[in-house]
Design an enzyme around this catalytic site. Structure first.
Site, PDB file in Angstrom:
ATOM      1  N   GLY A 142      78.459 -82.936-136.619  1.00  0.00           N
ATOM      2  CA  GLY A 142      78.844 -82.133-137.780  1.00  0.00           C
ATOM      3  C   GLY A 142      77.713 -81.634-138.659  1.00  0.00           C
ATOM      4  O   GLY A 142      77.527 -80.435-138.830  1.00  0.00           O
ATOM      5  N   GLY A 196      82.414 -85.985-132.806  1.00  0.00           N
ATOM      6  CA  GLY A 196      82.699 -87.319-132.254  1.00  0.00           C
ATOM      7  C   GLY A 196      82.569 -87.342-130.743  1.00  0.00           C
ATOM      8  O   GLY A 196      81.997 -88.275-130.171  1.00  0.00           O
TER       9      GLY A 196
END
Ligand code: AMP
Length: 417
Positions: free
Chosen positions: A374, A397
């Site tokens: 991110g 993730g």
């Protein structure tokens, strides 16, 4: 495994798992359509071939309950506009057989948010993990998940997974469903394929020297990543907040800098392992410290081992950047995850911006660079360099788990690994 690009979808019904988990404002309007745009090449190829589409996704975290604010019905028109064909909407994922059967070539059916059904994630609802009833409930939910996946599978001839962001989850639509298609009728979509190739480029086919730049706030969240990388990289740059645990573990005075005392032994063992494996572990030597955790804090450049009390390291100092620049510019493969400072504060964003520039420059000189996770993606976007690196990963993730060396269930279900 079949290759998506080579498959002819003419006359076929394809059920495609996409990631349409887009942010909406209070009026239900999309505020960032990157994820929808990302799936378009896959969806368009199927329609252009003369196939019909059943599109499915999750949105947000409704936790197995219907929540109108997270209904995918809100984005049906936007998807239709992007695909340039009308989009029908199925308000009940489990009862869309008739609508799917009625689809003609070139037509599109969008299913409601998959996570309105607890079966999608397959977690028992309303039973605490500590409760003895949990294991029974879990088994029962697994059966229900298989049934749900089978129902979704019954809508189509072919299954395509193009949702990299959820590839690290074994959900009904991301992995379990693949069991109901034979090897010639399930495949990765174009976006997913790109992600998998990018990760393989660094983890399996890296050109050397291979440098990983790992930054961000905490060692704890990236320890598994660091350990897996030690067997692959030539250089490991550790920057950002997580670096201070390594400095304190060596007896450094880090003032009020972010650190995790309980991870100091791990930090030392990472350093020892790097030495044993011949990995050049490059920690920060100088930091820009601030006297409060705010953008307008007073700043000073200090030696990383001597940060005064009342001050905390918030950005990479010039001496650290000089070292890192040399390493990055001499690399042939670069993996970057995590900022080297509090880049959200303009006054402490310099170091992260410099790293982005070095990675872009190395890429221009022929290195392969993958940026993911991110905040590093936000950083390359902030500095306008996203198109100057080789690949920017969309799945935070999922990418981290892949770098940890874990097999992603969404990929394994299709590749049969
Ligand atoms: P992560 O999600 O672990 O990649 O961490 C990203 C966050 O780390 C960003 O919000 C940064 O502001 C933060 N960060 C990076 N360097 C520091 C630092 N020296 N002190 C505190 N936070 C930091």
């Amino acid at each position: 495994m079949v290759n998506f690009k080579d498959f002819n979808f003419a006359g076929q019904k394809a059920i495609v798992r996409v990631d349409f988990n887009v942010p909406l404002n209070e009026k239900g309007e999309i505020t960032d359509d990157t994820r929808i745009r990302g799936a378009l090449p896959t969806l368009k190829k199927i329609l252009e071939d003369g196939g019909s589409l059943i599109v499915m996704s999750h949105m947000g975290k409704p936790k197995g309950k219907v929540n109108p604010k997270l209904s995918l019905g809100q984005i049906a028109n936007a998807v239709a506009a992007k695909l340039d064909v009308p989009v029908k909407f199925a308000p009940d994922c489990a009862k869309a057989k008739e609508a799917a059967d009625a689809l003609k070539p070139g037509e599109v059916l969008l299913l409601e948010n998959l996570r309105f059904y607890p079966e999608e994630e397959g977690k028992p609802v309303g039973v605490d993990k500590e409760d003895p009833a949990y294991s029974v409930a879990k088994k029962e939910m697994k059966t229900r998940q298989e049934l749900f996946a089978k129902t979704l599978a019954s809508y189509a001839d072919v299954y395509v997974n193009d949702a990299f962001g959820t590839a690290h989850r074994r959900h009904a639509s991301t992995a379990v469903i693949a069991d109901y298609f034979d090897a010639d009728h399930k495949m990765l979509g174009l976006l997913m394929e790109k992600e998998v190739v990018a990760i393989d480029n660094v983890l399996k086919n890296a050109q050397h020297p291979f440098t990983a730049i790992i930054g961000g706030s905490k060692v704890s969240s990236k320890l598994a990543v660091i350990k897996n990388l030690l067997d692959k990289v030539d250089n490991l740059i550790i920057g950002g907040g997580m670096g201070f645990t390594f400095i304190k573990a060596q007896g450094g005075h880090i003032g009020d800098s972010l650190h995790e005392d309980d991870l100091m032994p791990e930090a030392l063992s990472v350093m020892a392992a790097a030495k044993e494996k011949g990995v050049n572990l490059s920690l920060s030597v100088q930091t820009i410290a601030g006297d409060k955790f705010e953008n307008d804090a007073n700043r000073q450049a200090v030696d990383i081992f001597n940060i005064p009390d009342g001050w905390e390291g918030m950005d990479a100092g010039e001496k650290s950047l000089e070292n890192w620049k040399k390493i990055i510019l001499s690399s042939k493969t670069i993996l970057w995850n995590g900022p080297v400072g509090v880049f959200e504060f303009e006054n402490f964003a310099h170091g992260t911006g410099e790293i982005a520039k070095y990675v872009a420059e190395a890429t221009k000189n022929g290195a392969y660079s993958l940026v993911g996770g991110g905040d590093s993606v936000a950083a390359v976007n902030k500095f306008g360099l996203a198109d100057q690196v080789s690949y920017v990963s969309t799945g935070g993730g999922a990418m981290l788990e892949a770098i940890e060396g874990k097999v992603l269930p969404g990929v394994a279900a299709i590749k049969g690994e």
